[in-house]
Scaffold this active site. Structure first.
Site, PDB file in Angstrom:
ATOM      1  N   TYR B 153      -2.175  -4.231   9.938  1.00  0.00           N
ATOM      2  CA  TYR B 153      -2.180  -2.969   9.268  1.00  0.00           C
ATOM      3  C   TYR B 153      -2.681  -1.822  10.221  1.00  0.00           C
ATOM      4  CZ  TYR B 153      -2.596   1.191   6.148  1.00  0.00           C
ATOM      5  OH  TYR B 153      -2.486   2.303   5.274  1.00  0.00           O
ATOM      6  N   LYS B 157      -0.815   1.435  12.390  1.00  0.00           N
ATOM      7  CA  LYS B 157      -1.117   2.620  12.175  1.00  0.00           C
ATOM      8  C   LYS B 157      -1.489   3.374  13.433  1.00  0.00           C
ATOM      9  CE  LYS B 157      -0.077   3.030   7.704  1.00  0.00           C
ATOM     10  NZ  LYS B 157       0.878   3.964   7.286  1.00  0.00           N
TER      11      LYS B 157
HETATM   12  N1  NAD Z   1      -3.693   4.839  -0.315  1.00  0.00           N
HETATM   13  C1  NAD Z   1      -4.603   4.795   0.687  1.00  0.00           C
HETATM   14  O1  NAD Z   1      -5.675   4.777   0.628  1.00  0.00           O
HETATM   15  C2  NAD Z   1      -3.860   5.336   2.017  1.00  0.00           C
HETATM   16  C3  NAD Z   1      -4.920   5.419   3.246  1.00  0.00           C
HETATM   17  C4  NAD Z   1      -4.632   5.626   4.630  1.00  0.00           C
HETATM   18  C5  NAD Z   1      -3.129   5.704   4.539  1.00  0.00           C
HETATM   19  N2  NAD Z   1      -2.052   5.529   3.570  1.00  0.00           N
HETATM   20  C6  NAD Z   1      -0.657   5.469   3.903  1.00  0.00           C
HETATM   21  O2  NAD Z   1      -0.047   6.543   3.105  1.00  0.00           O
HETATM   22  C7  NAD Z   1       1.406   6.179   3.018  1.00  0.00           C
HETATM   23  C8  NAD Z   1       1.623   6.146   1.400  1.00  0.00           C
HETATM   24  O3  NAD Z   1       0.719   5.097   0.812  1.00  0.00           O
HETATM   25  P1  NAD Z   1       0.301   4.970  -0.978  1.00  0.00           P
HETATM   26  O4  NAD Z   1      -1.417   4.884  -0.867  1.00  0.00           O
HETATM   27  O5  NAD Z   1       1.013   6.188  -1.652  1.00  0.00           O
HETATM   28  O6  NAD Z   1       0.982   3.669  -1.335  1.00  0.00           O
HETATM   29  P2  NAD Z   1       2.012   3.297  -2.612  1.00  0.00           P
HETATM   30  O7  NAD Z   1       2.014   1.949  -2.378  1.00  0.00           O
HETATM   31  O8  NAD Z   1       1.295   3.930  -3.672  1.00  0.00           O
HETATM   32  O9  NAD Z   1       3.229   3.982  -2.402  1.00  0.00           O
HETATM   33  C9  NAD Z   1       4.005   3.545  -1.000  1.00  0.00           C
HETATM   34  C10 NAD Z   1       5.432   3.733  -1.413  1.00  0.00           C
HETATM   35  O10 NAD Z   1       6.427   3.306  -0.358  1.00  0.00           O
HETATM   36  C11 NAD Z   1       7.332   2.700  -0.811  1.00  0.00           C
HETATM   37  N3  NAD Z   1       7.915   1.695   0.172  1.00  0.00           N
HETATM   38  C12 NAD Z   1       7.276   0.469   0.578  1.00  0.00           C
HETATM   39  N4  NAD Z   1       8.128  -0.340   1.400  1.00  0.00           N
HETATM   40  C13 NAD Z   1       9.293   0.539   1.580  1.00  0.00           C
HETATM   41  C14 NAD Z   1      10.453   0.326   2.147  1.00  0.00           C
HETATM   42  N5  NAD Z   1      10.572  -0.695   3.039  1.00  0.00           N
HETATM   43  N6  NAD Z   1      11.362   1.356   2.184  1.00  0.00           N
HETATM   44  C15 NAD Z   1      11.175   2.336   1.453  1.00  0.00           C
HETATM   45  N7  NAD Z   1      10.064   2.476   0.746  1.00  0.00           N
HETATM   46  C16 NAD Z   1       8.938   1.725   0.769  1.00  0.00           C
HETATM   47  C17 NAD Z   1       6.724   1.860  -1.915  1.00  0.00           C
HETATM   48  O11 NAD Z   1       7.771   1.572  -3.283  1.00  0.00           O
HETATM   49  C18 NAD Z   1       5.830   3.032  -2.739  1.00  0.00           C
HETATM   50  O12 NAD Z   1       6.642   3.728  -3.693  1.00  0.00           O
HETATM   51  C19 NAD Z   1       1.363   4.519   3.244  1.00  0.00           C
HETATM   52  O13 NAD Z   1       2.140   4.753   4.631  1.00  0.00           O
HETATM   53  C20 NAD Z   1      -0.102   4.080   3.527  1.00  0.00           C
HETATM   54  O14 NAD Z   1      -0.275   3.335   4.527  1.00  0.00           O
HETATM   55  C21 NAD Z   1      -2.530   5.207   2.340  1.00  0.00           C
END
Ligand code: NAD
Ligand code: NAD
Lengths: 244, 248
Positions: B153, B157
């Protein structure tokens, strides 16, 4: 409905340049603004043009006693303070061997100590507000080096560092502290040195100087309740200058 | 209410979490939005609830042919493409490196990194043709600092951050700005799945100096700023919204 309705803001160095653009935008978004500066004529005129929600006060940010009067004036005119933009600053350029200790100290006093005094002075008011947002205007020279700006660079790195220390210290009070790092903007400060403008402009990927309103928008976002999870971070708006 | 008036946006991973909050904010501000994801039921329902200015498309971000269909769909439906939000992503299981499978590492790189490359590649022609635009890539605080047991991860990132900078330089002359957003811990299913329920409360209060997780809308507001003309001089930079997590 403005993004800063019911908020009281202090903006230092608000008579012209980035500070002026910030004052104008904050007022348009519903804030009550005390703008402060050492340029009285410009500051008075700006406040008069913007109406009853904007006032001007003479203020040298390097003087602690003046800070106390400024916060007291903001509270009595408008109420408890929730936003402080530490924007006042001065430029410095030239080889270090020609920079006197007193010139060096003056840059530090205004650009660095001024920011410390501002944060310190506004704390009690923000605590009573139940939180707040402090925005410190650093520079890309608070992230990178450049020749012949030793005092300015020192002061702007200090602002970035103080921002992080203060953010950690004040998080329990819900006072957020962030720094903004402008690239090259069309203000009297930058335009005052045409040689610098000519040298840097070809190096800016965006191909132009920034417009002061583009910093005001960044300050607005950080001041508003839209960004209640942002603290201790550096917000760079530089047309790509530090990308490479 | 019109910070994105008439702007056309494509948001990946928009069925839930940060992507869903972003789609909602964009539509509220007047944008026309194509939401894409693998979770069709959630995605369809969200798009329907957002009205005529939102559509949903099934789209696996790791597949170039899906990207071609997504850019084709958005330009046909809404007449161009101004904003791309590369938000879809996955979190890998937290494991020491000896127990991290090569296939898992490759999978995370595929979903979090190759997707961003494919997305920018597929969107560039339509975006160049549509005038000034913005690309926002979701990195993370894991793209700023290191943590143990998250090799894949973290690598992914940091890669997103680098891709962002390279494309910012490449696309500046076309008026397309490219920035990365770095959330701390956000209250989404991604995090809920990572933390056992009995530790959730303690985790939340220690998640940042502000003593809480971020709400998805707090990240969406950052993305919105970068997508709108309010950030017209910002490109190639990292925008951290982490409650002070990376200050120490
Ligand atoms: N939640 C956190 O704490 C956090 C922190 C830092 C960064 N992020 C980043 O923010 C972004 C969104 O995360 P989130 O927390 O909303 O996660 P989440 O899991 O709630 O949502 C992610 C979405 O991406 C979709 N997805 C996964 N693989 C896919 C693919 N191959 N094709 C199309 N869609 C796909 C999933 O179905 C899901 O709906 C991600 O890139 C994550 O790494 C999240
Ligand atoms: N213009 C740029 O390209 C640029 C780039 C990076 C950072 N900055 C920073 O942005 C801030 C604003 O700069 P600007 O470009 O608008 O400059 P400016 O010179 O146009 O405006 C600065 C204002 O601060 C005031 N000021 C100076 N000393 C003061 C003091 N002791 N007390 C109170 N007010 C004082 C000045 O009178 C002036 O009105 C500064 O901190 C500067 O270092 C500017």
């Amino acid at each position: 409905m403005g993004k800063l309705d019911n908020k009281v803001a202090i903006v230092t160095g608000g008579s012209r340049g980035l500070g002026e653009a910030t004052v104008r935008l904050f007022a348009r978004e519903g804030a009550k603004v005390l703008l402060t500066d050492v340029l009285d004529v410009e500051g008075e005129a700006l406040a008069a043009a913007l109406g009853a929600n904007v006032r001007f006060m003479h203020h040298d940010v390097s003087k602690e006693a003046e800070w106390q009067s400024v916060v007291a004036a903001a509270e009595s005119a408008f109420g408890l303070v929730s936003v402080l933009v530490n924007n006042a600053g001065i430029a410095q350029s030239g080889p270090m061997e020609t920079l006197s200790e007193s010139e060096y100290s003056r840059v530090i006093a205004i650009n660095q100590t001024g920011v410390f005094l501002g944060m310190k002075s506004v704390l009690a008011s923000m605590r009573r507000t139940g939180g707040g947002s402090i925005i410190n205007v650093s520079s890309i020279y608070g992230l990178r080096g450049s020749p012949q700006t030793i005092a300015y660079t020192a002061s702007k790195f200090a602002v970035a560092g103080m921002t992080k220390a203060a953010a950690m210290e004040l998080a329990p009070d819900r006072i957020r502290v962030n720094s903004i790092h402008p690239g090259f903007f069309a203000t009297p400060m930058a335009l005052g040195n045409q040689a610098v403008v000519d040298t840097v402009l070809p190096l800016v990927p965006a191909g132009r100087l920034g417009d002061p309103d583009e910093i005001a928008q960044m300050a607005l976002l950080l001041a508003s309740d839209d960004m209640k999870y942002a603290t201790g971070a550096e917000f760079v708006v530089d047309g790509g200058f530090t990308t490479y | 209410m019109d910070r994105m008036k008439g702007r056309v946006a494509l948001i990946t991973g928009a069925a839930r979490g940060i992507g869903a909050a972003t789609a909602r904010r964009f539509v509220e501000e007047g944008a026309l939005v194509l939401l894409t994801d693998l979770l069709d039921a959630e995605g369809e329902a969200l798009a329907r609830s957002l009205g005529a200015n939102a559509r949903y498309l099934h789209h696996d971000v790791t597949r170039a042919e899906d990207w071609a269909r997504a850019t084709e769909t958005v330009t046909t439906a809404f007449g161009g493409l101004n904003v791309l939000v590369n938000n879809a992503g996955i979190l890998a299981a937290q494991t020491p490196i000896e127990q991290t499978e090569e296939s898992d590492f490759r999978r995370v790189m595929d979903v979090n990194v190759v997707s961003v490359f494919l997305g920018m590649k597929a969107a560039a022609p339509a975006m160049k043709a549509s005038g000034p635009g913005a690309i926002i890539n979701l990195s993370s605080v894991a793209g700023i600092i290191g943590t143990a047991n998250t090799a894949a991860y973290t690598a992914s990132k940091f890669a997103v951050r680098g891709l962002t900078k390279s494309l910012a330089m490449e696309l500046a002359e076309f008026g397309i700005r490219v920035n990365s957003v770095h959330p701390g811990y956000v209250d989404t299913k991604m995090i809920a799945d990572m933390i056992p329920a009995e530790h959730a409360e303690a985790f939340r209060s220690s998640a940042s100096p502000l003593g809480r997780l971020a709400r998805p809308i707090e990240i969406a507001n950052m993305v919105l700023f970068l997508a709108s003309e309010e950030s017209s001089y910002a490109t190639g930079s990292e925008f951290i919204v982490d409650g002070g997590f990376t200050c120490h």
